[in-house]
Design a protein around this motif. Structure first.
Motif, PDB file in Angstrom:
ATOM      1  N   VAL A  15       0.833  -1.195   0.000  1.00  0.00           N
ATOM      2  CA  VAL A  15       0.000   0.000   0.000  1.00  0.00           C
ATOM      3  C   VAL A  15       0.876   1.257   0.000  1.00  0.00           C
ATOM      4  CG1 VAL A  15      -1.736   1.309   1.315  1.00  0.00           C
ATOM      5  CG2 VAL A  15      -1.932  -1.180   1.119  1.00  0.00           C
ATOM      6  N   LEU A  16       1.942   1.268   0.809  1.00  0.00           N
ATOM      7  CA  LEU A  16       2.867   2.408   0.812  1.00  0.00           C
ATOM      8  C   LEU A  16       3.423   2.662  -0.584  1.00  0.00           C
ATOM      9  CD1 LEU A  16       4.973   1.830   4.065  1.00  0.00           C
ATOM     10  CD2 LEU A  16       3.299   3.635   3.653  1.00  0.00           C
ATOM     11  N   ARG A  17       3.843   1.599  -1.242  1.00  0.00           N
ATOM     12  CA  ARG A  17       4.415   1.727  -2.581  1.00  0.00           C
ATOM     13  C   ARG A  17       3.385   2.245  -3.583  1.00  0.00           C
ATOM     14  NH1 ARG A  17       7.712  -4.022  -2.604  1.00  0.00           N
ATOM     15  NH2 ARG A  17       9.396  -3.336  -1.228  1.00  0.00           N
ATOM     16  N   ALA A  18       2.176   1.694  -3.518  1.00  0.00           N
ATOM     17  CA  ALA A  18       1.130   2.117  -4.454  1.00  0.00           C
ATOM     18  C   ALA A  18       0.758   3.586  -4.241  1.00  0.00           C
ATOM     19  CB  ALA A  18      -0.108   1.223  -4.297  1.00  0.00           C
ATOM     20  N   GLN A  19       0.627   3.996  -2.994  1.00  0.00           N
ATOM     21  CA  GLN A  19       0.280   5.390  -2.687  1.00  0.00           C
ATOM     22  C   GLN A  19       1.387   6.348  -3.128  1.00  0.00           C
ATOM     23  OE1 GLN A  19      -2.547   6.846  -1.380  1.00  0.00           O
ATOM     24  NE2 GLN A  19      -3.461   4.837  -1.720  1.00  0.00           N
ATOM     25  N   ALA A  20       2.628   5.963  -2.923  1.00  0.00           N
ATOM     26  CA  ALA A  20       3.754   6.802  -3.327  1.00  0.00           C
ATOM     27  C   ALA A  20       3.756   7.017  -4.837  1.00  0.00           C
ATOM     28  CB  ALA A  20       5.069   6.180  -2.879  1.00  0.00           C
ATOM     29  N   ARG A  21       3.464   5.975  -5.587  1.00  0.00           N
ATOM     30  CA  ARG A  21       3.428   6.092  -7.049  1.00  0.00           C
ATOM     31  C   ARG A  21       2.210   6.876  -7.524  1.00  0.00           C
ATOM     32  NH1 ARG A  21       7.182   3.442  -9.484  1.00  0.00           N
ATOM     33  NH2 ARG A  21       8.285   1.753  -8.460  1.00  0.00           N
ATOM     34  N   LYS A  22       1.082   6.673  -6.872  1.00  0.00           N
ATOM     35  CA  LYS A  22      -0.161   7.307  -7.290  1.00  0.00           C
ATOM     36  C   LYS A  22      -0.112   8.838  -7.127  1.00  0.00           C
ATOM     37  CE  LYS A  22      -5.132   7.180  -6.448  1.00  0.00           C
ATOM     38  NZ  LYS A  22      -6.203   6.579  -5.661  1.00  0.00           N
ATOM     39  N   HIS A  23       0.546   9.306  -6.072  1.00  0.00           N
ATOM     40  CA  HIS A  23       0.549  10.738  -5.764  1.00  0.00           C
ATOM     41  C   HIS A  23       1.971  11.309  -5.750  1.00  0.00           C
ATOM     42  CE1 HIS A  23      -3.680  10.471  -4.841  1.00  0.00           C
ATOM     43  NE2 HIS A  23      -3.438   9.464  -4.017  1.00  0.00           N
ATOM     44  N   VAL A  24       2.783  10.892  -6.678  1.00  0.00           N
ATOM     45  CA  VAL A  24       4.190  11.295  -6.715  1.00  0.00           C
ATOM     46  C   VAL A  24       4.346  12.813  -6.830  1.00  0.00           C
ATOM     47  CG1 VAL A  24       4.515  11.033  -9.215  1.00  0.00           C
ATOM     48  CG2 VAL A  24       6.454  10.687  -7.664  1.00  0.00           C
ATOM     49  N   GLU A  25       3.413  13.488  -7.477  1.00  0.00           N
ATOM     50  CA  GLU A  25       3.511  14.948  -7.677  1.00  0.00           C
ATOM     51  C   GLU A  25       3.376  15.728  -6.376  1.00  0.00           C
ATOM     52  OE1 GLU A  25      -0.766  14.100  -7.399  1.00  0.00           O
ATOM     53  OE2 GLU A  25       0.868  13.088  -8.441  1.00  0.00           O
ATOM     54  N   GLY A  27       5.124  15.358  -3.727  1.00  0.00           N
ATOM     55  CA  GLY A  27       6.401  15.436  -3.018  1.00  0.00           C
ATOM     56  C   GLY A  27       6.312  14.792  -1.647  1.00  0.00           C
ATOM     57  N   PRO A  28       6.702  15.511  -0.594  1.00  0.00           N
ATOM     58  CA  PRO A  28       6.714  14.915   0.739  1.00  0.00           C
ATOM     59  C   PRO A  28       5.341  14.820   1.407  1.00  0.00           C
ATOM     60  CG  PRO A  28       7.426  17.177   0.881  1.00  0.00           C
ATOM     61  CD  PRO A  28       7.252  16.867  -0.592  1.00  0.00           C
ATOM     62  N   VAL A  29       4.317  15.409   0.827  1.00  0.00           N
ATOM     63  CA  VAL A  29       2.992  15.403   1.452  1.00  0.00           C
ATOM     64  C   VAL A  29       2.301  14.081   1.136  1.00  0.00           C
ATOM     65  CG1 VAL A  29       0.758  16.556   1.620  1.00  0.00           C
ATOM     66  CG2 VAL A  29       2.834  17.911   1.287  1.00  0.00           C
ATOM     67  N   THR A  30       2.204  13.252   2.151  1.00  0.00           N
ATOM     68  CA  THR A  30       1.583  11.934   2.004  1.00  0.00           C
ATOM     69  C   THR A  30       0.206  11.922   2.658  1.00  0.00           C
ATOM     70  OG1 THR A  30       2.571  11.124   4.051  1.00  0.00           O
ATOM     71  CG2 THR A  30       3.870  10.833   2.023  1.00  0.00           C
ATOM     72  N   ARG A  31      -0.474  10.795   2.536  1.00  0.00           N
ATOM     73  CA  ARG A  31      -1.832  10.700   3.075  1.00  0.00           C
ATOM     74  C   ARG A  31      -1.876  10.792   4.592  1.00  0.00           C
ATOM     75  NH1 ARG A  31      -3.481   5.306   4.492  1.00  0.00           N
ATOM     76  NH2 ARG A  31      -1.735   3.876   4.213  1.00  0.00           N
ATOM     77  N   SER A  32      -0.752  10.615   5.253  1.00  0.00           N
ATOM     78  CA  SER A  32      -0.739  10.692   6.715  1.00  0.00           C
ATOM     79  C   SER A  32      -0.598  12.126   7.236  1.00  0.00           C
ATOM     80  CB  SER A  32       0.393   9.831   7.283  1.00  0.00           C
ATOM     81  OG  SER A  32       1.650  10.364   6.912  1.00  0.00           O
TER      82      SER A  32
END
Length: 178
Positions: A15-25, A27-32
């Motif tokens: 899931v971490l990998r998929a989310q990182a690829r899905k929202h790569v634009e 940058g450091p702002v992740t879903r958490s």
């Protein structure tokens, strides 16, 4: 008595990998990141405006100070201006990291600043106004840090380092005022 869950609450690697690829634009702002990121950006913008108002006030005081003891105080004001500018730089970078844009519009800088830009002429009044501004900054940073709690540790850590320097500035100015 209930048995404690032995699995830690970590996101599965897939899931971490998929989310990182899905929202790569992003940058450091992740879903958490906190959902109120816009509020954090607004407060970072106010802190940025405050730092620039302080830079300008310290520079004005350094340029305008006169008198027998003016040289060491002038040097002190110039050093404080450099440190406040370094704070502004950190804040602007963090705003960009979080997906915002630093607002450096001079026409509205003082409206967004916690500190005031009060033109004074005596050395005593310059020191006093700078001390007042540092006290305002200390309180504003403390409140912001408390607001963040553990929700944004990167911003909190940056603010804590700025707060420590602001407290040092206030302490130095208090000594000059005495």
């Amino acid at each position: 008595m209930a048995k404690p869950d032995s699995k830690p609450p970590f996101t599965p690697v897939a899931v971490l990998r998929a989310q990182a690829r899905k929202h790569v634009e992003r940058g450091p702002v992740t879903r958490s990141y906190p959902e109120d990121r816009e509020v954090i950006l607004e407060h970072l913008g106010r802190a940025l405006a405050t730092e620039w108002v302080c830079v300008l006030r310290y520079l004005r005081h350094a340029y305008c100070i006169t008198g027998v003891v003016s040289e060491p105080i002038k040097a002190h004001f110039l050093e404080q201006a450099r440190e406040e500018q370094a704070h502004a730089h950190k804040l602007a970078e963090r705003i960009v990291q979080l997906g915002g844009e630093p607002d450096l519009n001079p026409a509205t800088l003082t409206e967004r600043s916690h500190a005031e830009y009060v033109p004074v002429t005596s050395t005593q009044d310059m020191i006093r106004e700078n001390l007042i501004a540092e006290r305002i900054a200390v309180e504003a940073y403390r409140e912001f840090i408390q607001f963040l709690g553990d929700r944004d540790p990167t911003t909190r850590t940056m603010l804590e380092s700025i707060l420590a320097e602001e407290e040092e500035h206030a302490d130095d100015l208090r000594d000059l005022l005495a």
